[in-house]
Scaffold this motif. Sequence first.
Motif, PDB file in Angstrom:
ATOM      1  N   UNK A 169      28.991  58.659  77.300  1.00 21.17           N
ATOM      2  CA  UNK A 169      29.897  58.749  76.278  1.00 21.17           C
ATOM      3  C   UNK A 169      31.074  58.193  76.618  1.00 21.17           C
ATOM      4  N   UNK A 178      32.714  55.209  79.988  1.00 22.82           N
ATOM      5  CA  UNK A 178      32.933  53.730  80.824  1.00 22.82           C
ATOM      6  C   UNK A 178      32.242  53.858  82.132  1.00 22.82           C
ATOM      7  N   UNK A 235      36.668  50.902  87.643  1.00 24.10           N
ATOM      8  CA  UNK A 235      35.959  50.952  86.474  1.00 24.10           C
ATOM      9  C   UNK A 235      36.904  50.314  85.223  1.00 24.10           C
ATOM     10  N   UNK A 236      36.022  50.467  84.240  1.00 24.17           N
ATOM     11  CA  UNK A 236      36.712  49.880  82.982  1.00 24.17           C
ATOM     12  C   UNK A 236      37.246  51.143  81.931  1.00 24.17           C
ATOM     13  N   UNK A 237      37.691  52.027  82.669  1.00 26.44           N
ATOM     14  CA  UNK A 237      38.113  53.238  81.979  1.00 26.44           C
ATOM     15  C   UNK A 237      39.527  53.300  81.903  1.00 26.44           C
ATOM     16  N   UNK A 238      40.229  54.243  81.430  1.00 28.34           N
ATOM     17  CA  UNK A 238      41.720  54.527  81.077  1.00 28.34           C
ATOM     18  C   UNK A 238      42.326  55.570  81.619  1.00 28.34           C
ATOM     19  N   UNK A 277      46.024  57.369  82.090  1.00 25.54           N
ATOM     20  CA  UNK A 277      47.716  57.407  81.549  1.00 25.54           C
ATOM     21  C   UNK A 277      48.243  58.435  82.224  1.00 25.54           C
ATOM     22  N   UNK A 299      48.951  54.941  84.415  1.00 30.56           N
ATOM     23  CA  UNK A 299      48.055  54.144  85.484  1.00 30.56           C
ATOM     24  C   UNK A 299      48.026  54.550  86.724  1.00 30.56           C
ATOM     25  N   UNK A 330      40.566  58.967  80.270  1.00 34.00           N
ATOM     26  CA  UNK A 330      39.834  58.475  78.903  1.00 34.00           C
ATOM     27  C   UNK A 330      38.675  57.632  79.323  1.00 34.00           C
ATOM     28  N   UNK A 359      40.452  49.198  80.876  1.00 32.53           N
ATOM     29  CA  UNK A 359      39.453  48.544  80.089  1.00 32.53           C
ATOM     30  C   UNK A 359      38.671  47.616  80.936  1.00 32.53           C
ATOM     31  N   UNK A 360      37.855  46.809  80.471  1.00 37.15           N
ATOM     32  CA  UNK A 360      37.005  45.952  81.026  1.00 37.15           C
ATOM     33  C   UNK A 360      37.371  44.272  81.290  1.00 37.15           C
ATOM     34  N   UNK A 406      43.691  58.406  71.495  1.00 39.27           N
ATOM     35  CA  UNK A 406      42.616  58.111  70.709  1.00 39.27           C
ATOM     36  C   UNK A 406      42.858  57.732  69.309  1.00 39.27           C
ATOM     37  N   UNK A 457      44.726  54.468  69.133  1.00 40.03           N
ATOM     38  CA  UNK A 457      43.926  53.229  69.012  1.00 40.03           C
ATOM     39  C   UNK A 457      43.053  53.004  67.401  1.00 40.03           C
ATOM     40  N   UNK A 517      35.685  54.320  72.335  1.00 36.29           N
ATOM     41  CA  UNK A 517      37.075  54.658  72.493  1.00 36.29           C
ATOM     42  C   UNK A 517      37.942  53.445  72.002  1.00 36.29           C
ATOM     43  N   UNK A 518      37.388  52.134  72.217  1.00 38.08           N
ATOM     44  CA  UNK A 518      38.384  51.084  71.952  1.00 38.08           C
ATOM     45  C   UNK A 518      37.721  49.975  71.502  1.00 38.08           C
ATOM     46  N   UNK A 519      36.704  50.100  70.840  1.00 39.89           N
ATOM     47  CA  UNK A 519      35.989  49.052  70.397  1.00 39.89           C
ATOM     48  C   UNK A 519      36.090  48.735  68.820  1.00 39.89           C
ATOM     49  N   UNK A 562      39.897  46.496  72.750  1.00 38.01           N
ATOM     50  CA  UNK A 562      41.318  47.050  72.753  1.00 38.01           C
ATOM     51  C   UNK A 562      41.708  47.664  73.906  1.00 38.01           C
ATOM     52  N   UNK A 563      42.936  47.486  74.469  1.00 36.43           N
ATOM     53  CA  UNK A 563      43.494  48.403  75.423  1.00 36.43           C
ATOM     54  C   UNK A 563      44.890  48.605  75.129  1.00 36.43           C
ATOM     55  N   UNK A 564      45.399  49.860  75.678  1.00 36.13           N
ATOM     56  CA  UNK A 564      46.665  50.444  75.600  1.00 36.13           C
ATOM     57  C   UNK A 564      47.071  50.878  76.977  1.00 36.13           C
TER      58      UNK A 564
END
Lengths: 92, 247
Positions: A11, A13, A32-35, A37, A39, A75, B76-77, B103, B106, B129-131, B142-144
């Motif tokens: 569910x 990244x 990775x491509x996670x978030x 906060x 950073x 996240x 993000x990616x 979230x 977003x 999450x962000x698509x 999208x990214x925040x």
Amino acid sequence: MDGIAKQKVAGGKLVTVKLQYSGRVDSIRILGDFFIHPESGLEQIERALVGENLDETALSSNVARTARENGIEMIGVTPEAIASTIMMAVKR
Amino acid sequence: MRWRVIGLETHDAFLNMALDDSISESVRNGADPTIRFYRWRPSAVSIGQFQSMRDEINIPMCMELGIDYIRRKTGGGAVYHDEKGEITYSVIAPEGLLPKGILESYRVICGWVIKGLEAIGIAAEFAPINDILVNGRKISGNAQTRRYGVLLQHGTILYDLDIKTMFAVLNVSKEKISDKMIKSVEERVTRVLDYKDIAQQGLYEGLLKGFTEGKEYYMGELGRGEMERASELAEAVFKAESWSFMR
């Protein structure tokens, strides 16, 4: 020794761990491509893991504690996912 | 609260990302919340703050094709930003103007993208999450980030897709594809042109409508100070190897 492992969080990244270890974590990079906060929290998490035992529960608790104590929001990645990726990197 | 809207501009990758930072600084100092739309020239690839440039990007290929590569301040990616193939937006506002939950915020801002697509006749949906998806395929990522009380969210809307170049410059992860039980990027990504024969300008006008609906706003410009500060940040931060290759 060093190891690398990558997995998709359920569910969430992708998380990659690059690890140097000798019974404990000597150095670690979490990618990775996670978030995260804020950073800067990821470096705090990495720093806190250095010296931790290579035990999945201990690693997961370590990440959760660093996040809680520093108000870090994760996240798309979880303490459990980071811990299990570290263990994958060790087993490889 | 009046929003400043900066119409579609084109800059290189370094200035685009530095402008997000310099506008964030000016919003922190009391400037109006800002929405900007932009393209990337030359085309570029951006990676998330927590990714490795060397792992994600085929750097020799970027150099051969004249494509810039940059690390974003947001997570993000990795994204390929084709000059003619997408429109990017940034929303820069005091955190208090948007939901506190990440979230939820977003969802709100992606809702403006969805309204913009709706304005040109494309039905899209938010996929946490962000698509943003159209018929189950991703059309927008999208990214925040939030710093010093200012929220920055940026995202891309795919207009066209140069899959050959995208594959050439991104090292696409096999895990990501296999996890979603889908064999190819083509099957999980879509673009405006798949649904609507419209010029890129038409997409921009739709997005402008979606982002401004129900808001008090004016069409504004970048301040001289914002532009100068962005030029400094582009050189000092975004072009620096210490930033690009920090992971």
